[in-house]
Design an enzyme around this catalytic site. Structure first.
Site, mmCIF file in Angstrom:
data_model
loop_
_atom_site.group_PDB
_atom_site.id
_atom_site.type_symbol
_atom_site.label_atom_id
_atom_site.label_comp_id
_atom_site.label_asym_id
_atom_site.label_seq_id
_atom_site.Cartn_x
_atom_site.Cartn_y
_atom_site.Cartn_z
ATOM 1 C CB THR A 239 -28.279 -0.207 -3.011
ATOM 2 O OG1 THR A 239 -26.952 -0.568 -2.670
ATOM 3 C CG2 THR A 239 -28.674 -0.876 -4.291
ATOM 4 C CE1 TYR A 344 3.449 -20.107 -9.287
ATOM 5 C CE2 TYR A 344 4.199 -21.706 -7.665
ATOM 6 C CZ TYR A 344 3.184 -20.936 -8.208
ATOM 7 O OH TYR A 344 1.936 -20.976 -7.673
ATOM 8 N N GLY A 364 -4.167 -14.295 -11.868
ATOM 9 C CA GLY A 364 -4.177 -13.780 -13.235
ATOM 10 C C GLY A 364 -5.098 -12.579 -13.356
#
Ligand SMILES: *Cc1c(COP(=O)(O)O)cnc(C)c1O
Length: 503
Positions: A239, A344, A364
């Site tokens: 960095t 599921y 998700g």
């Protein structure tokens, strides 16, 4: 809002964004506001009744725009290039507009499969072999965290997944340097290694690259003291100064440390044969974009020998945040740590398709690959490569000017597009002096001087540079690589710099 209302508001919004982006260089680079100004411009309670879209655009202009630091400004030289190419912005808008849900292959086959294709295209573009499989994370911080979680489970033979943190006798150790990004220590802490088990390996005083011999010594010391070396995080493009840790030599050290290659005697080689290979994560968040250029790939020589790699198209390459690529060689090992597979979410296609939820933390996922695809299609790889080469040449040019000017110095090797500088006046004027004298600045005066000139530039709004500490003293980083930054902008910056140090 129905589709027709969306159509008309959307046209207005695109116009508004295009106008903003086209005129970004007329705005100050750094947001010229005080803390809480943006907050105070909002009412304290949410609206009860709707307003027209045009009124919302006015509010956007009045409340939000003043609080924007313009990292797309051609005079932005701070932190790192956070390019948001408009081609990729279109892909991002498409991702939102399609409103897809990526929780399994079935929930949006296209999300999974376009992501697979894009990860493969980008793999080829940076010259990695087809042994690597990739996924897209939000950020390199997440990617490093995932890498260190898998490293933890490899080093403990899935012991922590089974019995939790309390179950492990021997501490697991992570190795990096003090030039690594702060996200490395954060990932190690979150993954449960603990401060006491993060080794800061010595680095070369000039290149700031990790010293392989020092790494070998730290590992040997931990092994001798009943601790388990689990992972090394190598920075390819640190960095502060864009230091490049020597990946190939580090991989050799790691192989020797677990194959018994450096130890002697039967007992120690038996011990070594029981050791799991030490995970090597390559953090190329910033410099990964450079690997689009074949002439830069020597910088990560040996990368094929690592276990995971992350790099951010959302930096220099120019794909709008957030888009961080994460590659592993062994997907099974990754999934053994990341997969949960509740009933599921099981389906008839399991085993045949990729379920990216088992490659990382979130369930998700967004359609992030669209912004990569749009950018590649609409810009073409050659134009992106040409832009990167332009920036490398601009950095080399600036470094040459700085070196040639009295009082100025380049304080770290310029490996890519970041130039780190200091200025030390040859004549110093002190309070009470009648004339400038030749005694050099004290360390404290030098610190004040650096912060004064960089703040003068930043406060002017005409350019932005990041002050940063190197060897406990301030220097100034000039990170070149905004999409809009041309040579004349770098020339203008250099003139500003020379003016700013005149007292
Ligand atoms: C920018 C950067 C990171 C952090 O990237 P995020 O995607 O913001 O998490 C990590 N490592 C290096 C070397 C970086 O340059």
């Amino acid at each position: 809002m129905d589709a027709e209302e969306f159509r008309s508001a959307g046209h207005a919004l695109i116009d508004w964004i295009a106008d903003h982006r086209a005129a970004v260089d007329e705005r100050p680079v750094l947001a010229p506001i005080d803390p809480h100004d943006v907050q105070r411009s909002f009412p304290t309670a949410p609206p009860a009744a709707p307003i027209e879209f045009n009124e919302l655009l006015d509010l956007l202009e009045g409340r939000v725009v003043p609080g924007l630091t313009e990292v797309q400004h051609p005079m932005h030289f701070g932190w790192f290039p956070s390019n948001a190419s408009l081609s990729s912005v279109l892909g991002d808008i498409t991702s939102s507009g399609l409103g897809q849900l990526g929780i399994s292959w079935e929930s949006s086959p296209a999300i999974t499969e376009v992501e697979e294709v894009m990860c493969d295209w980008l793999r080829q573009l940076v010259g990695l072999s087809d042994r690597w499989s990739g996924t897209i994370h939000d950020t390199a911080s997440t990617a490093c965290f995932v890498g260190l979680l898998v490293a933890r489970e490899r080093a403990s033979a899935l012991e922590q997944n089974r019995g939790g943190l309390q179950n492990l006798g021997k501490p697991l150790v992570v190795y990096t340097t003090d030039h690594a990004h702060s996200s490395v220590a954060k990932a190690a802490l979150l993954a449960g290694y603990g401060w006491d088990n993060i080794r800061v390996v010595d680095s070369d005083p000039v290149t700031r690259a990790m010293l392989p011999d020092a790494l070998a010594a730290e590992i040997a010391n931990d092994q001798a003291n009943d601790r388990t070396p689990a992972a090394v995080v190598a920075s390819v493009g640190s960095t502060g100064t864009t230091a490049i840790d020597p990946v190939d030599e580090i991989a050799t050290v790691l192989e020797a440390a677990t194959s018994g290659g450096t130890s002697s005697g039967e007992a120690s080689s038996r011990e070594a044969s029981r050791r799991a290979p030490i995970w090597l994560h390559v953090d190329a968040a910033m410099a990964g974009s450079a690997m689009l250029l074949p002439e830069c790939r020597h910088l990560w020589k040996g990368v094929e020998r690592s276990d995971s790699i992350s790099w951010n198209p959302h930096k220099w390459m120019g794909t709008i945040l957030d888009c961080s690529l994460f590659y592993v060689r062994d997907v099974d090992e990754l999934q053994s740590v990341m997969s949960t597979n509740p009933s599921y979410l099981q389906s008839v296609n399991d085993g045949e398709v990729t379920q990216y939820r088992d490659w990382g933390i979130p369930l998700g996922r967004r359609f992030r690959s669209l912004k990569l695809w749009f950018q590649l299609e609409l810009e073409g790889v050659e134009a992106i490569q040409a832009r990167l080469r332009r920036d490398l040449a601009n950095a080399a040019w600036l470094a040459e000017q700085v070196e040639a000017e009295d009082g100025w110095e380049v304080v770290a090797p310029v490996s890519l597009q970041t130039v780190c500088v200091r200025h030390r006046p040859t004549h110093v004027t002190r309070a009470g002096d009648t004339a400038a004298d030749d005694t050099p600045m004290t360390a404290a005066e030098a610190e004040d001087h650096t912060l004064r000139w960089v703040r003068a530039i930043n406060d002017s709004g005409r350019a932005y540079l990041t002050p940063s500490k190197l060897d406990d003293a301030w220097m100034v980083r000039i990170s070149i690589g905004v999409e809009a930054t041309e040579r004349h902008h770098v020339e203008a910056l250099w003139n500003l710099m020379k003016e700013s140090v005149i007292e």
